[in-house]
Design a protein around this motif. Structure first.
Motif, PDB file in Angstrom:
ATOM      1  N   SER A  54      33.987  56.080  36.004  1.00 59.03           N
ATOM      2  CA  SER A  54      35.337  55.970  35.475  1.00 59.03           C
ATOM      3  C   SER A  54      35.968  54.664  35.940  1.00 59.03           C
ATOM      4  N   ALA A  55      36.496  53.899  35.002  1.00 63.16           N
ATOM      5  CA  ALA A  55      37.176  52.656  35.361  1.00 63.16           C
ATOM      6  C   ALA A  55      38.443  52.946  36.153  1.00 63.16           C
ATOM      7  N   ASP A  56      38.946  54.161  36.051  1.00 59.71           N
ATOM      8  CA  ASP A  56      40.149  54.536  36.808  1.00 59.71           C
ATOM      9  C   ASP A  56      39.807  54.889  38.253  1.00 59.71           C
ATOM     10  N   THR A  57      38.842  55.763  38.449  1.00 56.62           N
ATOM     11  CA  THR A  57      38.524  56.195  39.814  1.00 56.62           C
ATOM     12  C   THR A  57      37.587  55.238  40.533  1.00 56.62           C
ATOM     13  N   ASP A  58      36.808  54.464  39.790  1.00 60.21           N
ATOM     14  CA  ASP A  58      35.870  53.501  40.388  1.00 60.21           C
ATOM     15  C   ASP A  58      36.299  52.057  40.094  1.00 60.21           C
ATOM     16  N   LYS A  59      37.603  51.862  40.021  1.00 57.32           N
ATOM     17  CA  LYS A  59      38.166  50.562  39.650  1.00 57.32           C
ATOM     18  C   LYS A  59      37.725  49.437  40.592  1.00 57.32           C
ATOM     19  N   GLU A  60      37.754  49.698  41.900  1.00 56.18           N
ATOM     20  CA  GLU A  60      37.378  48.672  42.868  1.00 56.18           C
ATOM     21  C   GLU A  60      35.911  48.269  42.709  1.00 56.18           C
ATOM     22  N   LYS A  61      35.049  49.259  42.529  1.00 63.21           N
ATOM     23  CA  LYS A  61      33.617  48.990  42.337  1.00 63.21           C
ATOM     24  C   LYS A  61      33.409  48.156  41.075  1.00 63.21           C
ATOM     25  N   MET A  62      34.092  48.543  39.998  1.00 65.34           N
ATOM     26  CA  MET A  62      33.960  47.839  38.730  1.00 65.34           C
ATOM     27  C   MET A  62      34.401  46.380  38.880  1.00 65.34           C
ATOM     28  N   TRP A  63      35.559  46.150  39.489  1.00 65.47           N
ATOM     29  CA  TRP A  63      36.072  44.781  39.625  1.00 65.47           C
ATOM     30  C   TRP A  63      35.227  43.955  40.581  1.00 65.47           C
ATOM     31  N   ASN A  64      34.652  44.577  41.591  1.00 64.01           N
ATOM     32  CA  ASN A  64      33.735  43.842  42.475  1.00 64.01           C
ATOM     33  C   ASN A  64      32.539  43.313  41.685  1.00 64.01           C
ATOM     34  N   LEU A  65      31.999  44.153  40.818  1.00 59.98           N
ATOM     35  CA  LEU A  65      30.863  43.730  39.993  1.00 59.98           C
ATOM     36  C   LEU A  65      31.272  42.643  39.008  1.00 59.98           C
ATOM     37  N   ILE A  66      32.441  42.804  38.404  1.00 58.92           N
ATOM     38  CA  ILE A  66      32.919  41.815  37.429  1.00 58.92           C
ATOM     39  C   ILE A  66      33.134  40.460  38.100  1.00 58.92           C
ATOM     40  N   THR A  67      33.801  40.465  39.246  1.00 57.07           N
ATOM     41  CA  THR A  67      34.109  39.189  39.900  1.00 57.07           C
ATOM     42  C   THR A  67      32.868  38.529  40.501  1.00 57.07           C
ATOM     43  N   GLN A  68      31.832  39.313  40.808  1.00 58.24           N
ATOM     44  CA  GLN A  68      30.562  38.711  41.223  1.00 58.24           C
ATOM     45  C   GLN A  68      29.950  37.954  40.053  1.00 58.24           C
ATOM     46  N   SER A  69      30.141  38.495  38.854  1.00 57.27           N
ATOM     47  CA  SER A  69      29.574  37.905  37.653  1.00 57.27           C
ATOM     48  C   SER A  69      30.409  36.722  37.154  1.00 57.27           C
ATOM     49  N   LYS A  70      31.718  36.921  37.145  1.00 64.89           N
ATOM     50  CA  LYS A  70      32.645  35.888  36.648  1.00 64.89           C
ATOM     51  C   LYS A  70      33.893  35.920  37.524  1.00 64.89           C
ATOM     52  N   PRO A  71      33.921  35.100  38.565  1.00 63.62           N
ATOM     53  CA  PRO A  71      35.005  35.136  39.550  1.00 63.62           C
ATOM     54  C   PRO A  71      36.412  34.956  38.983  1.00 63.62           C
ATOM     55  N   ASP A  72      36.561  34.272  37.855  1.00 61.75           N
ATOM     56  CA  ASP A  72      37.897  34.018  37.318  1.00 61.75           C
ATOM     57  C   ASP A  72      38.349  35.064  36.289  1.00 61.75           C
ATOM     58  N   ALA A  73      37.601  36.142  36.121  1.00 62.91           N
ATOM     59  CA  ALA A  73      37.969  37.185  35.155  1.00 62.91           C
ATOM     60  C   ALA A  73      39.267  37.862  35.585  1.00 62.91           C
ATOM     61  N   GLU A  74      40.195  37.963  34.654  1.00 65.40           N
ATOM     62  CA  GLU A  74      41.477  38.606  34.948  1.00 65.40           C
ATOM     63  C   GLU A  74      41.671  39.895  34.164  1.00 65.40           C
ATOM     64  N   SER A  75      41.033  39.973  33.009  1.00 61.57           N
ATOM     65  CA  SER A  75      41.132  41.188  32.205  1.00 61.57           C
ATOM     66  C   SER A  75      39.819  41.373  31.455  1.00 61.57           C
ATOM     67  N   VAL A  76      39.558  42.604  31.043  1.00 62.55           N
ATOM     68  CA  VAL A  76      38.329  42.898  30.321  1.00 62.55           C
ATOM     69  C   VAL A  76      38.617  43.860  29.188  1.00 62.55           C
ATOM     70  N   THR A  77      37.758  43.776  28.189  1.00 60.73           N
ATOM     71  CA  THR A  77      37.746  44.789  27.145  1.00 60.73           C
ATOM     72  C   THR A  77      36.625  45.745  27.523  1.00 60.73           C
ATOM     73  N   MET A  78      36.912  47.021  27.494  1.00 58.26           N
ATOM     74  CA  MET A  78      35.952  48.040  27.896  1.00 58.26           C
ATOM     75  C   MET A  78      34.941  48.249  26.772  1.00 58.26           C
ATOM     76  N   PRO A  79      33.792  48.812  27.084  1.00 57.54           N
ATOM     77  CA  PRO A  79      33.317  49.230  28.396  1.00 57.54           C
ATOM     78  C   PRO A  79      32.746  48.056  29.186  1.00 57.54           C
ATOM     79  N   VAL A  80      32.530  48.299  30.478  1.00 55.41           N
ATOM     80  CA  VAL A  80      31.818  47.359  31.333  1.00 55.41           C
ATOM     81  C   VAL A  80      30.433  47.954  31.532  1.00 55.41           C
ATOM     82  N   ILE A  81      29.404  47.180  31.220  1.00 55.85           N
ATOM     83  CA  ILE A  81      28.024  47.660  31.285  1.00 55.85           C
ATOM     84  C   ILE A  81      27.240  46.780  32.249  1.00 55.85           C
ATOM     85  N   VAL A  82      26.524  47.416  33.164  1.00 55.94           N
ATOM     86  CA  VAL A  82      25.678  46.695  34.106  1.00 55.94           C
ATOM     87  C   VAL A  82      24.241  47.089  33.799  1.00 55.94           C
ATOM     88  N   LYS A  83      23.439  46.079  33.447  1.00 60.81           N
ATOM     89  CA  LYS A  83      22.044  46.327  33.084  1.00 60.81           C
ATOM     90  C   LYS A  83      21.172  45.244  33.712  1.00 60.81           C
TER      91      LYS A  83
END
Length: 102
Positions: A54-83
Motif C-alpha cells: 500500500s502506498a499509504d501504509t508503506d509510503k516511506e519504503k516506496m519513496w526510499n525506492l523512488i529516490t534511490q532510482s531518481k533522487p529529484d522525484a517529487e511526485s509520481v503517477t501510480m502504480p510504482v512497480i519494482v522489477k
C-alpha cells in the motif's frame, strides 16, 4: 551502537529491493487508483507473481525506492512497480509496459 541501528534500518528498507533483483515484482498501489487496479488484475489474469504494498501504509519504503532510482522525484503517477531492481513510476503507456512483464 548508533551505527548498528542505522545499518539495521537500511537493511530492512533495502531487503525488498534486493529480493526484486531475483525476479520478484513489487507493486505499490493506492486505494481507488484505476491504474493500480488494472495492474493487479493484469498480473492475476496472466499468473505473474507479485507482492502488493500500500502506498499509504508503506509510503516511506516506496519513496526510499523512488529516490534511490531518481533522487529529484517529487511526485509520481501510480502504480510504482519494482522489477529486477529497477523502479518504474509515472508509466505513460501502462498497458504496453505490463505486456513486457511476461
Amino acid at each position: 551502537m548508533k551505527h548498528i541501528a542505522v545499518i539495521s534500518v537500511l537493511s530492512i528498507l533495502l531487503l525488498p529491493l534486493n529480493s526484486c533483483k531475483t525476479g520478484g515484482i513489487m507493486v505499490f498501489t493506492k486505494e481507488g487508483c484505476s491504474r493500480c487496479e488494472y495492474t493487479i488484475n493484469y498480473f492475476k489474469q496472466n499468473n505473474i507473481s507479485y507482492t502488493e504494498y500500500s502506498a499509504d501504509t508503506d509510503k516511506e519504503k516506496m519513496w526510499n525506492l523512488i529516490t534511490q532510482s531518481k533522487p529529484d522525484a517529487e511526485s509520481v503517477t501510480m502504480p510504482v512497480i519494482v522489477k529486477e531492481g529497477n523502479v518504474y513510476f509515472s508509466i505513460e503507456n501502462l498497458e504496453e509496459f505490463l505486456k513486457k512483464t511476461r
